[in-house]
Design an enzyme around this catalytic site. Structure first.
Site, mmCIF file in Angstrom:
data_model
loop_
_atom_site.group_PDB
_atom_site.id
_atom_site.type_symbol
_atom_site.label_atom_id
_atom_site.label_comp_id
_atom_site.label_asym_id
_atom_site.label_seq_id
_atom_site.Cartn_x
_atom_site.Cartn_y
_atom_site.Cartn_z
ATOM 1 N N HIS A 91 49.245 62.216 -5.687
ATOM 2 C CA HIS A 91 47.906 62.534 -6.159
ATOM 3 C C HIS A 91 47.027 61.280 -6.118
ATOM 4 O O HIS A 91 47.536 60.173 -5.908
ATOM 5 C CB HIS A 91 47.949 63.116 -7.592
ATOM 6 C CG HIS A 91 48.458 62.154 -8.632
ATOM 7 N ND1 HIS A 91 49.683 62.265 -9.238
ATOM 8 C CD2 HIS A 91 47.895 61.049 -9.176
ATOM 9 C CE1 HIS A 91 49.858 61.291 -10.096
ATOM 10 N NE2 HIS A 91 48.781 60.540 -10.072
HETATM 11 P P1 TYD Z 1 52.912 64.183 -13.410
HETATM 12 O O1 TYD Z 1 51.446 63.990 -13.320
HETATM 13 O O2 TYD Z 1 53.539 65.301 -12.657
HETATM 14 O O3 TYD Z 1 53.659 62.834 -13.017
HETATM 15 P P2 TYD Z 1 53.673 62.092 -11.578
HETATM 16 O O4 TYD Z 1 52.418 62.494 -10.883
HETATM 17 O O5 TYD Z 1 53.713 60.676 -11.904
HETATM 18 O O6 TYD Z 1 54.885 62.517 -10.840
HETATM 19 O O7 TYD Z 1 53.279 64.320 -14.973
HETATM 20 C C1 TYD Z 1 54.460 64.914 -15.428
HETATM 21 C C2 TYD Z 1 54.173 65.630 -16.745
HETATM 22 O O8 TYD Z 1 53.810 64.711 -17.761
HETATM 23 C C3 TYD Z 1 53.063 66.641 -16.627
HETATM 24 O O9 TYD Z 1 53.446 67.770 -17.373
HETATM 25 C C4 TYD Z 1 51.888 65.981 -17.301
HETATM 26 C C5 TYD Z 1 52.541 65.036 -18.310
HETATM 27 N N1 TYD Z 1 51.798 63.803 -18.562
HETATM 28 C C6 TYD Z 1 51.209 63.619 -19.790
HETATM 29 O O10 TYD Z 1 51.279 64.473 -20.689
HETATM 30 N N2 TYD Z 1 50.547 62.451 -20.033
HETATM 31 C C7 TYD Z 1 50.454 61.485 -19.085
HETATM 32 O O11 TYD Z 1 49.859 60.420 -19.353
HETATM 33 C C8 TYD Z 1 51.055 61.697 -17.792
HETATM 34 C C9 TYD Z 1 50.966 60.648 -16.711
HETATM 35 C C10 TYD Z 1 51.714 62.878 -17.581
#
Ligand code: TYD
Length: 138
Positions: free
Chosen positions: A49
């Site tokens: 992303h």
């Molecule tokens: P995600 O955005 O999928 O992580 P990445 O893109 O790094 O692989 O996030 C995983 C989960 O964690 C999703 O359910 C959203 C949650 N999350 C939060 O609640 N707070 C945060 O600061 C972040 C980065 C993720």
């Protein structure tokens, strides 16, 4: 594409190492959020992303991983393997994190609270956002 990797000075002595990070002094923004990933399953790619308005600094405080940065025109792969190195990732940058060692802890300092509306999770939408015509509809 310019990759900005900060190398912080560890305060080492005969007890071990310590790294201190202060907003505006060491980190070029107000730190509004800290999150970290651990126990990442082998072979997993995270991220996929970009953000509309978020700056981050990524640290692999234990173990190692790689970060793919893509500004829509150019891609760079940055290994993170030292706990005192921080990779600056601006908004408008597609990122993928992969090749996590089993012991990797990837810590992220972020300039804004979590906001799902700030995410761009579709690559074509990202290209549009950074003003690049993906040419798909030609
Ligand atoms: P995600 O955005 O999928 O992580 P990445 O893109 O790094 O692989 O996030 C995983 C989960 O964690 C999703 O359910 C959203 C949650 N999350 C939060 O609640 N707070 C945060 O600061 C972040 C980065 C993720």
């Amino acid at each position: 594409m310019q990759v900005v990797k900060y190398v912080f000075q560890p305060h080492g002595d005969n007890r071990g190492q310590l790294v201190s990070l202060e907003e505006y002094t060491d980190i070029p923004f107000e730190i509004k959020r800290v999150y970290y990933m651990y126990d990442t399953i082998e072979g997993v790619v995270r991220g996929h992303h970009a953000h509309k308005n978020l700056q981050q600094i990524l640290f692999c405080v234990h173990g190692s991983c790689k970060v793919l940065l893509d500004n829509g025109k150019e891609k760079k792969i940055v290994p993170l393997e030292k706990p005192y190195e921080g990779l600056y990732v601006a908004n408008n940058m597609w990122r993928e994190m992969y090749d996590f060692s089993p012991d990797a802890v990837l810590m992220v300092l972020a300039s804004e609270p979590y906001n799902e509306a700030d995410y761009i999770r579709d690559y074509d939408e990202f290209l549009k956002f950074v003003g690049i015509d993906s040419g798909r509809n030609k």
